[in-house]
Write a protein that holds these residues in place. Sequence first.
Motif, PDB file in Angstrom:
ATOM      1  N   TYR A 189       0.870  -1.168   0.000  1.00 32.12           N
ATOM      2  CA  TYR A 189       0.000   0.000   0.000  1.00 32.12           C
ATOM      3  C   TYR A 189       0.921   1.236   0.000  1.00 32.12           C
ATOM      4  CZ  TYR A 189      -3.671  -3.243   1.497  1.00 32.12           C
ATOM      5  OH  TYR A 189      -4.556  -4.293   1.578  1.00 32.12           O
ATOM      6  N   ALA A 190       0.353   2.404  -0.261  1.00 33.38           N
ATOM      7  CA  ALA A 190       1.209   3.587  -0.325  1.00 33.38           C
ATOM      8  C   ALA A 190       0.463   4.850   0.068  1.00 33.38           C
ATOM      9  CB  ALA A 190       1.777   3.739  -1.736  1.00 33.38           C
ATOM     10  N   TRP A 191       1.228   5.823   0.562  1.00 34.88           N
ATOM     11  CA  TRP A 191       0.733   7.174   0.799  1.00 34.88           C
ATOM     12  C   TRP A 191       1.830   8.167   0.430  1.00 34.88           C
ATOM     13  CZ3 TRP A 191       3.139  10.373   4.406  1.00 34.88           C
ATOM     14  CH2 TRP A 191       3.942   9.749   5.378  1.00 34.88           C
ATOM     15  N   SER A 192       1.454   9.404   0.178  1.00 38.02           N
ATOM     16  CA  SER A 192       2.418  10.434  -0.210  1.00 38.02           C
ATOM     17  C   SER A 192       2.245  11.686   0.633  1.00 38.02           C
ATOM     18  CB  SER A 192       2.247  10.816  -1.688  1.00 38.02           C
ATOM     19  OG  SER A 192       2.596   9.743  -2.537  1.00 38.02           O
ATOM     20  N   GLU A 193       3.329  12.449   0.733  1.00 37.63           N
ATOM     21  CA  GLU A 193       3.310  13.766   1.371  1.00 37.63           C
ATOM     22  C   GLU A 193       3.946  14.769   0.426  1.00 37.63           C
ATOM     23  OE1 GLU A 193       4.872  16.148   5.382  1.00 37.63           O
ATOM     24  OE2 GLU A 193       5.433  14.049   5.068  1.00 37.63           O
ATOM     25  N   VAL A 194       3.328  15.931   0.275  1.00 33.27           N
ATOM     26  CA  VAL A 194       3.890  17.004  -0.537  1.00 33.27           C
ATOM     27  C   VAL A 194       4.934  17.748   0.296  1.00 33.27           C
ATOM     28  CG1 VAL A 194       3.419  19.078  -1.881  1.00 33.27           C
ATOM     29  CG2 VAL A 194       1.713  17.238  -1.785  1.00 33.27           C
ATOM     30  N   LEU A 195       6.189  17.722  -0.170  1.00 33.63           N
ATOM     31  CA  LEU A 195       7.282  18.322   0.578  1.00 33.63           C
ATOM     32  C   LEU A 195       7.638  19.724   0.098  1.00 33.63           C
ATOM     33  CD1 LEU A 195       9.721  15.266   0.754  1.00 33.63           C
ATOM     34  CD2 LEU A 195       8.054  15.988   2.464  1.00 33.63           C
ATOM     35  N   GLU A 196       7.441  19.981  -1.200  1.00 38.71           N
ATOM     36  CA  GLU A 196       7.877  21.243  -1.780  1.00 38.71           C
ATOM     37  C   GLU A 196       7.191  21.404  -3.134  1.00 38.71           C
ATOM     38  OE1 GLU A 196      12.219  23.303  -2.940  1.00 38.71           O
ATOM     39  OE2 GLU A 196      12.156  21.369  -1.897  1.00 38.71           O
ATOM     40  N   LYS A 197       7.099  22.650  -3.612  1.00 37.87           N
ATOM     41  CA  LYS A 197       6.536  22.931  -4.926  1.00 37.87           C
ATOM     42  C   LYS A 197       7.479  23.853  -5.686  1.00 37.87           C
ATOM     43  CE  LYS A 197       2.083  23.704  -5.177  1.00 37.87           C
ATOM     44  NZ  LYS A 197       0.749  24.327  -4.968  1.00 37.87           N
ATOM     45  N   ALA A 198       7.497  23.710  -7.016  1.00 43.58           N
ATOM     46  CA  ALA A 198       8.324  24.574  -7.851  1.00 43.58           C
ATOM     47  C   ALA A 198       7.577  24.887  -9.140  1.00 43.58           C
ATOM     48  CB  ALA A 198       9.657  23.895  -8.170  1.00 43.58           C
ATOM     49  N   LEU A 255       7.839  25.607 -12.954  1.00 39.12           N
ATOM     50  CA  LEU A 255       8.826  25.345 -13.995  1.00 39.12           C
ATOM     51  C   LEU A 255       8.587  26.178 -15.252  1.00 39.12           C
ATOM     52  CD1 LEU A 255       9.106  21.449 -13.715  1.00 39.12           C
ATOM     53  CD2 LEU A 255      10.356  23.208 -12.447  1.00 39.12           C
ATOM     54  N   SER A 256       7.331  26.453 -15.573  1.00 39.96           N
ATOM     55  CA  SER A 256       6.975  27.270 -16.731  1.00 39.96           C
ATOM     56  C   SER A 256       5.551  27.770 -16.525  1.00 39.96           C
ATOM     57  CB  SER A 256       7.078  26.455 -18.021  1.00 39.96           C
ATOM     58  OG  SER A 256       6.012  25.525 -18.111  1.00 39.96           O
ATOM     59  N   ASP A 257       5.027  28.486 -17.504  1.00 37.70           N
ATOM     60  CA  ASP A 257       3.655  28.963 -17.389  1.00 37.70           C
ATOM     61  C   ASP A 257       2.663  27.808 -17.309  1.00 37.70           C
ATOM     62  OD1 ASP A 257       4.517  31.566 -17.487  1.00 37.70           O
ATOM     63  OD2 ASP A 257       4.109  31.818 -19.640  1.00 37.70           O
ATOM     64  N   ASN A 258       3.000  26.677 -17.933  1.00 39.30           N
ATOM     65  CA  ASN A 258       2.083  25.535 -17.992  1.00 39.30           C
ATOM     66  C   ASN A 258       2.438  24.399 -17.054  1.00 39.30           C
ATOM     67  OD1 ASN A 258       0.512  26.728 -19.973  1.00 39.30           O
ATOM     68  ND2 ASN A 258       1.614  25.733 -21.661  1.00 39.30           N
ATOM     69  N   VAL A 259       3.653  24.382 -16.534  1.00 35.62           N
ATOM     70  CA  VAL A 259       4.150  23.202 -15.807  1.00 35.62           C
ATOM     71  C   VAL A 259       4.675  23.589 -14.430  1.00 35.62           C
ATOM     72  CG1 VAL A 259       5.686  21.198 -15.897  1.00 35.62           C
ATOM     73  CG2 VAL A 259       4.831  22.196 -18.029  1.00 35.62           C
ATOM     74  N   GLY A 260       4.296  22.799 -13.438  1.00 32.34           N
ATOM     75  CA  GLY A 260       4.866  22.903 -12.102  1.00 32.34           C
ATOM     76  C   GLY A 260       5.473  21.565 -11.708  1.00 32.34           C
ATOM     77  N   ALA A 261       6.089  21.527 -10.544  1.00 34.48           N
ATOM     78  CA  ALA A 261       6.649  20.278 -10.043  1.00 34.48           C
ATOM     79  C   ALA A 261       6.315  20.135  -8.570  1.00 34.48           C
ATOM     80  CB  ALA A 261       8.165  20.228 -10.244  1.00 34.48           C
ATOM     81  N   LEU A 262       5.972  18.940  -8.178  1.00 33.62           N
ATOM     82  CA  LEU A 262       5.740  18.606  -6.785  1.00 33.62           C
ATOM     83  C   LEU A 262       6.894  17.742  -6.297  1.00 33.62           C
ATOM     84  CD1 LEU A 262       1.963  17.529  -6.896  1.00 33.62           C
ATOM     85  CD2 LEU A 262       2.899  19.806  -6.362  1.00 33.62           C
ATOM     86  N   ARG A 263       7.474  18.133  -5.164  1.00 33.25           N
ATOM     87  CA  ARG A 263       8.425  17.244  -4.496  1.00 33.25           C
ATOM     88  C   ARG A 263       7.616  16.397  -3.536  1.00 33.25           C
ATOM     89  NH1 ARG A 263      13.272  18.799  -0.266  1.00 33.25           N
ATOM     90  NH2 ARG A 263      13.814  16.628   0.233  1.00 33.25           N
ATOM     91  N   ASP A 295      11.834   9.927  -2.033  1.00 32.57           N
ATOM     92  CA  ASP A 295      11.677  11.368  -2.190  1.00 32.57           C
ATOM     93  C   ASP A 295      11.997  11.716  -3.641  1.00 32.57           C
ATOM     94  OD1 ASP A 295      12.184  14.146  -2.278  1.00 32.57           O
ATOM     95  OD2 ASP A 295      13.102  14.188  -0.290  1.00 32.57           O
ATOM     96  N   TYR A 296      11.020  12.291  -4.374  1.00 31.36           N
ATOM     97  CA  TYR A 296      11.229  12.560  -5.798  1.00 31.36           C
ATOM     98  C   TYR A 296      10.464  13.806  -6.235  1.00 31.36           C
ATOM     99  CZ  TYR A 296       6.557  10.585  -6.738  1.00 31.36           C
ATOM    100  OH  TYR A 296       5.209  10.351  -6.773  1.00 31.36           O
ATOM    101  N   TRP A 297      10.828  14.322  -7.406  1.00 26.73           N
ATOM    102  CA  TRP A 297      10.121  15.410  -8.057  1.00 26.73           C
ATOM    103  C   TRP A 297       9.302  14.863  -9.207  1.00 26.73           C
ATOM    104  CZ3 TRP A 297       9.660  20.403  -6.603  1.00 26.73           C
ATOM    105  CH2 TRP A 297      10.659  21.001  -5.806  1.00 26.73           C
ATOM    106  N   ALA A 298       8.078  15.371  -9.374  1.00 32.12           N
ATOM    107  CA  ALA A 298       7.230  14.989 -10.503  1.00 32.12           C
ATOM    108  C   ALA A 298       6.637  16.231 -11.150  1.00 32.12           C
ATOM    109  CB  ALA A 298       6.113  14.052 -10.047  1.00 32.12           C
ATOM    110  N   ALA A 299       6.627  16.247 -12.486  1.00 29.53           N
ATOM    111  CA  ALA A 299       6.003  17.345 -13.213  1.00 29.53           C
ATOM    112  C   ALA A 299       4.487  17.191 -13.187  1.00 29.53           C
ATOM    113  CB  ALA A 299       6.483  17.349 -14.662  1.00 29.53           C
ATOM    114  N   ILE A 300       3.791  18.327 -13.133  1.00 31.88           N
ATOM    115  CA  ILE A 300       2.319  18.319 -13.108  1.00 31.88           C
ATOM    116  C   ILE A 300       1.836  19.588 -13.808  1.00 31.88           C
ATOM    117  CG2 ILE A 300       2.302  19.412 -10.823  1.00 31.88           C
ATOM    118  CD1 ILE A 300      -0.268  17.813 -10.221  1.00 31.88           C
TER     119      ILE A 300
END
Length: 350
Positions: free
Chosen positions: A290-299, A301-309, A341-346
């Motif tokens: 099973y899995a759960w996530s926590e949002v650690l940081e936000k960035a 990246l562009s007008d259309n793209v962000g990233a969640l750590r 711990d990873y970064w993902a584009a969104i």
Amino acid sequence: MTSTSKSNPGHFFEDFSVGMPLVHATPQTLTEGDIALYRALTGGRFVQYSSSEFAKAAGYPGLSIDPLHAFHVVFGKSVPDVSLNAVANLGYADGRFSQPVMPGDTLNTVSEVIGLKENSNGKTGVVWVRTRGTNQRGEEVMSFVRWVMVNKRDASSPAPEAVIPDLPKSVPGVELSGFAAMDSWDTSLSGSEHMFEDYEVGEKINHVDGMTVEEAEHQIATRLYQNTAKVHFDAHGQKSSRFGKRLIYGGVVISIARSLAFNGLANAGHMLAINAGTHASPLFAGDTIYAWSEVLEKAELSDNVGALRLRLVAVKDQDPGAFAYKTEDGKYADGVLLDFDYWAAIPRER
């Protein structure tokens, strides 16, 4: 007739030295068949790795290889030279996915030893390597550091001078690269309306679903990456090991946990970087992830793209909504398998 050995016994701890280069054998060409098999083994549902038409509309070159899939292939190339005689893979840091891997691309892998430290028992030691994956044009598609506990050939061998590399706690958001423009993003097809702006630092997400790992499945997955580590395949040899049976490759845990994270993070399917990772406890056939996530940081990246750590925590045979992580003394709670711990584009709201 004299007996000679032409087989590869793998490196033991005392065979490594800081600065040692390792060129890994068997480049691997990835195909759409690999994509289908990876999806079948992990249950992945992220839309840009499921639909070529969606991927193209969102600014991807086409239906590309999931970066985590490519990571396992590059990792697998390194196993015969780094961790064939490993006790366990311990962790990851400073992992960067710099450009897409497309069907038809061939991945080559090289590593360099960047750290060594013998353990107090004198029977094992920890080896740190920086591994790089390149495509057929010689372009780097990823790099990462991992460290692994390796058996010594001879416990009486002298310990090398300890060298522990100084590794960053995370990849800075401003250094993230390799993301698509995400010009078009149909949330009815992606599976979620939640975009970059909808997530808050400190938020925890219960991914709800579970997946039981069977013996055949984890071995097929590990063979897909041509990972030859003995601890995953040799049931007879592992009878005398600490656990008395085969261990499931930690990459299987990462990929399944990431697939489960679709439920709550459906639009954050594109992994950009690996900041840190720890395999906190072993997984065996018949156990349920099973899995759960926590949002650690936000960035941004562009007008259309962000990233969640994100901190992705995989647990075994328990309710992920309990958010098991660490105890008061800083140790991992019972049943915690993975701390990743990873970064993902969104995509960002239009």
